[in-house]
Design a protein around this motif. Structure first.
Motif, PDB file in Angstrom:
ATOM      1  N   HIS A   1      19.508 -15.342 -10.636  1.00 22.77           N
ATOM      2  CA  HIS A   1      18.689 -14.423  -9.840  1.00 22.77           C
ATOM      3  C   HIS A   1      17.211 -14.591 -10.166  1.00 22.77           C
ATOM      4  O   HIS A   1      16.453 -13.631 -10.238  1.00 22.77           O
ATOM      5  N   ALA A   2      16.755 -15.831 -10.368  1.00 23.63           N
ATOM      6  CA  ALA A   2      15.370 -16.040 -10.779  1.00 23.63           C
ATOM      7  C   ALA A   2      14.406 -15.998  -9.604  1.00 23.63           C
ATOM      8  O   ALA A   2      13.233 -15.729  -9.795  1.00 23.63           O
ATOM      9  N   VAL A   3      14.876 -16.298  -8.390  1.00 19.40           N
ATOM     10  CA  VAL A   3      13.975 -16.373  -7.244  1.00 19.40           C
ATOM     11  C   VAL A   3      13.899 -14.992  -6.603  1.00 19.40           C
ATOM     12  O   VAL A   3      14.727 -14.623  -5.774  1.00 19.40           O
ATOM     13  N   ARG A   4      12.908 -14.236  -6.997  1.00 20.35           N
ATOM     14  CA  ARG A   4      12.723 -12.878  -6.484  1.00 20.35           C
ATOM     15  C   ARG A   4      11.296 -12.724  -5.965  1.00 20.35           C
ATOM     16  O   ARG A   4      10.417 -13.514  -6.305  1.00 20.35           O
ATOM     17  N   THR A   5      11.075 -11.695  -5.164  1.00 21.88           N
ATOM     18  CA  THR A   5       9.739 -11.431  -4.654  1.00 21.88           C
ATOM     19  C   THR A   5       9.193 -10.156  -5.286  1.00 21.88           C
ATOM     20  O   THR A   5       9.947  -9.260  -5.681  1.00 21.88           O
ATOM     21  N   PHE A   6       7.866 -10.077  -5.379  1.00 19.43           N
ATOM     22  CA  PHE A   6       7.186  -8.901  -5.919  1.00 19.43           C
ATOM     23  C   PHE A   6       6.049  -8.554  -4.955  1.00 19.43           C
ATOM     24  O   PHE A   6       4.928  -9.021  -5.122  1.00 19.43           O
ATOM     25  N   LYS A   7       6.363  -7.770  -3.931  1.00 19.36           N
ATOM     26  CA  LYS A   7       5.397  -7.449  -2.879  1.00 19.36           C
ATOM     27  C   LYS A   7       5.377  -5.939  -2.628  1.00 19.36           C
ATOM     28  O   LYS A   7       6.138  -5.442  -1.812  1.00 19.36           O
ATOM     29  N   PRO A   8       4.540  -5.197  -3.348  1.00 24.89           N
ATOM     30  CA  PRO A   8       4.431  -3.764  -3.073  1.00 24.89           C
ATOM     31  C   PRO A   8       3.920  -3.521  -1.651  1.00 24.89           C
ATOM     32  O   PRO A   8       3.006  -4.187  -1.175  1.00 24.89           O
ATOM     33  N   VAL A   9       4.534  -2.557  -0.979  1.00 27.61           N
ATOM     34  CA  VAL A   9       4.202  -2.246   0.408  1.00 27.61           C
ATOM     35  C   VAL A   9       3.850  -0.768   0.511  1.00 27.61           C
ATOM     36  O   VAL A   9       4.504   0.077  -0.094  1.00 27.61           O
ATOM     37  N   ARG A  10       2.825  -0.480   1.288  1.00 30.15           N
ATOM     38  CA  ARG A  10       2.464   0.917   1.568  1.00 30.15           C
ATOM     39  C   ARG A  10       2.036   1.028   3.025  1.00 30.15           C
ATOM     40  O   ARG A  10       1.650   0.044   3.658  1.00 30.15           O
ATOM     41  N   TYR A  11       2.104   2.246   3.570  1.00 31.72           N
ATOM     42  CA  TYR A  11       1.706   2.484   4.954  1.00 31.72           C
ATOM     43  C   TYR A  11       0.288   3.039   4.977  1.00 31.72           C
ATOM     44  O   TYR A  11      -0.022   4.036   4.305  1.00 31.72           O
TER      45      TYR A  11
END
Length: 585
Positions: free
Chosen positions: A406-416
């Motif tokens: 499970h090494a290929v992960r994303t880290f993209k915080p999202v807000r409206y």
């Protein structure tokens, strides 16, 4: 007669996936005490990605689903945090393929909502959604993310409409109104330029999702129960499951250019559960599982007649209520795992991972099993897709996740953003990229032979601890150099001033520095080397971090080896017990 029969015999078909088998996880790797939904809706009821596992749960009022980190296995707490923002039961959930922290949910309250899940999950109920999409007049039954365009989501409802949403602006791109009855399923092709749907009117349709125009249409399965369709990647073919007029379960293979007659249609059995297909475009295998069944059949797709070959099936005694599956970038390549299901048991609150494994003797990376797969990076924006641009998915090598699972992960915080009324995404991966780019490059201009000889000598003398010992020398060299400056003898070429000692060296400042450097320390290159020995802090930190990463990687490899040894010992013990039982019988 004998010669004719020998010529007609072709032997066994060669395929690397003939011996694929399903392996269930150990009990401590399962998810127990889950209140799985009892709704009769024919969705998967489960969704997984390399970070989280989401399961629709049974609640007294409204709708809810739980989100668990993959590593949080075992028996769940009764008060585990839930997503409880819907006013009606949740019918379908899907993870964003380009953001592992964003999940979409469809509900009987006629809405589709997007949720941002923080890393590590949450400990209390969550009711605040990220985006709410309203447009359906009746319950929303299915949702589907676009495979290549960012922030494009499809939702199908019992009002016979399909909404194409731009979730970044919370507005519909298009409303498809060509279906006269309830929509059973929908599936994109490889680049997302075409959409296939099945409907209660027994028609199989291929649409342009941007305009809603019907490109091809034909009779699918004539049975009265639900039918499902999945696009077979970029092959130009479709796979459907449904029922015959006699209520026998069957599958069919179609060409997207001609839906009048199938390329192949075969009966499976006479059970009553709805069959759901799952396609793996990398291995070109398709898995077929029925609700209420205990088995999973799998087939291999080929480019010539008979177009599809039956391989075998995974058998178990427990019926399944639903099946979630892991994207290819989340499988464990060191175990030769090609696909992974998350089985929701129908008779108890258990979610059980099932790994589809190709048996190989070697534990090294298998290039033939893992071609480049779809990366968690969009190939185009929603605005580009609306303008008519089509692109194939961005591909990545599976070697990235071959060391750590499970090494290929994303880290993209999202807000409206309420001012601009759109989603704002920040990519934490960019910080790592910029840190790597800004690292100073140290160029070695020596000949290749000299560098190779030095590297070999360093490995021979220091073995695997070369970097660690170099780091120790870097940290200890500044403290030693000050003492050595006062204790070096004149025979080494350094003429000491009589009045210079440890105290005077420590007090070198603006007044004494020129005198000392001009009289006492200019006659020896060795003394200059000692003075210049202290290195920059960034280089020391870089060497320290690199050594720590190497140690972590070796520890992870040891854990994987121990786990594999334990599994083999258990398997050997089972073989011994079965052999003893057979011999006594």
């Amino acid at each position: 007669m004998t010669n004719t029969s020998q010529l007609s015999f072709r032997g066994v078909r060669a395929s690397k996936f003939r011996h694929v088998y399903g392996q269930t996880a150990r009990k401590d790797k399962c998810y127990e005490n889950v209140k799985i939904t009892k709704d009769a809706h024919d969705s998967n009821c489960c969704a997984a990605n390399p970070k989280f596992l989401a399961i629709i749960t049974e609640v007294a009022g409204g709708g809810a689903f739980i989100v668990l980190p993959l590593e949080k296995t075992g028996r769940l707490d009764l008060n585990v945090g839930k997503v409880t923002g819907h006013a009606g039961p949740v019918l379908d959930i899907k993870w964003n393929p380009f953001n592992d922290n964003v999940i979409a949910s469809a509900s009987e309250d006629c809405t589709v909502k997007l949720w941002h899940i923080p890393d590590g999950g949450f400990t209390e109920n969550v009711q605040q959604w990220l985006v709410e999409l309203r447009g359906h007049k009746r319950r929303c039954t299915y949702i589907e993310w676009h495979p290549t365009a960012d922030n494009v989501l499809l939702s199908a409802g019992s009002d016979h409409l399909i909404f194409v949403w731009n979730v970044g602006t919370s507005t519909p791109i298009n409303i498809i109104k060509c279906h006269p009855d309830v929509i059973y399923s929908m599936s994109f092709n490889r680049d997302g330029s075409l959409l296939a749907t099945t409907c209660k009117d027994k028609q199989l349709r291929i649409l342009d999702p941007r305009t809603g125009r019907v490109i091809k249409e034909g009779i699918c399965h004539v049975g009265s129960k639900s039918s499902k369709v999945v696009y077979l990647g970029d092959t130009g073919r479709l796979f459907t499951t449904g029922f015959s007029r006699q209520s026998d379960r069957q599958y069919a293979l179609w060409s997207q250019d001609d839906l009048s007659t199938p390329l192949r249609c075969e009966m499976i059995d006479s059970s009553s559960g709805i069959l759901i297909p799952y396609y793996d475009p990398d291995t070109r295998m398709i898995y077929v599982a029925g609700k209420g069944d205990g088995n999973i059949r799998y087939y291999e797709i080929v480019d010539e007649e008979p177009w599809i070959h039956y391989l075998t099936q995974f058998l178990s005694g427990s019926p399944q209520r639903g099946l979630g599956y892991m994207p290819k970038r989340g499988v464990q390549t060191q175990l030769c795992e090609t696909f992974r299901f998350y089985k929701l048991h129908a008779t108890r609150g258990l979610c059980e991972p099932i790994s589809m494994i190709v048996p190989r003797k070697s534990e090294t990376y298998q290039d033939d099993l893992y071609p480049d797969t779809a990366a968690p990076t969009p190939a185009l924006t929603a605005e580009e897709w609306i303008k008519g641009i089509n692109r194939d998915p961005v591909l990545m090598s599976m070697k990235t996740g071959s060391v750590l699972p499970h090494a290929v992960r994303t880290f993209k915080p999202v807000r409206y953003d309420p001012v601009e009324r759109k989603l704002q995404t920040s990519d934490k991966n960019n910080d790592k990229k910029f840190a790597f780019i800004t690292q100073e490059t140290v160029v070695d201009y020596r000949p290749v032979e000299m560098r190779a000889a030095d590297a070999k000598a360093a490995k021979t003398s220091c073995n695997l601890g070369t970097k660690f010992q170099q780091t120790q020398q870097m940290w200890s060299r500044p403290t030693r150099s000050m003492t050595q400056l006062n204790m070096v003898s004149p025979t080494n070429g350094i003429h000491k001033a009589n009045s210079i000692g440890i105290g005077s060296i420590g007090s070198i400042g603006a007044t004494n520095q020129r005198a000392i450097s001009g009289s006492a320390f200019i006659t020896s290159e060795k003394a200059i080397e000692i003075i210049d020995a202290p290195l920059q802090g960034t280089e020391l930190r870089r060497a320290y971090d690199a050594q720590g990463e190497e140690i972590r990687r070796l520890k992870q490899q040891l854990v994987l080896k121990d786990r594999r040894i334990h599994e083999l010992e258990e398997q050997l013990q089972r073989f011994k017990m079965s052999f003893i039982t057979d011999s006594t019988a």
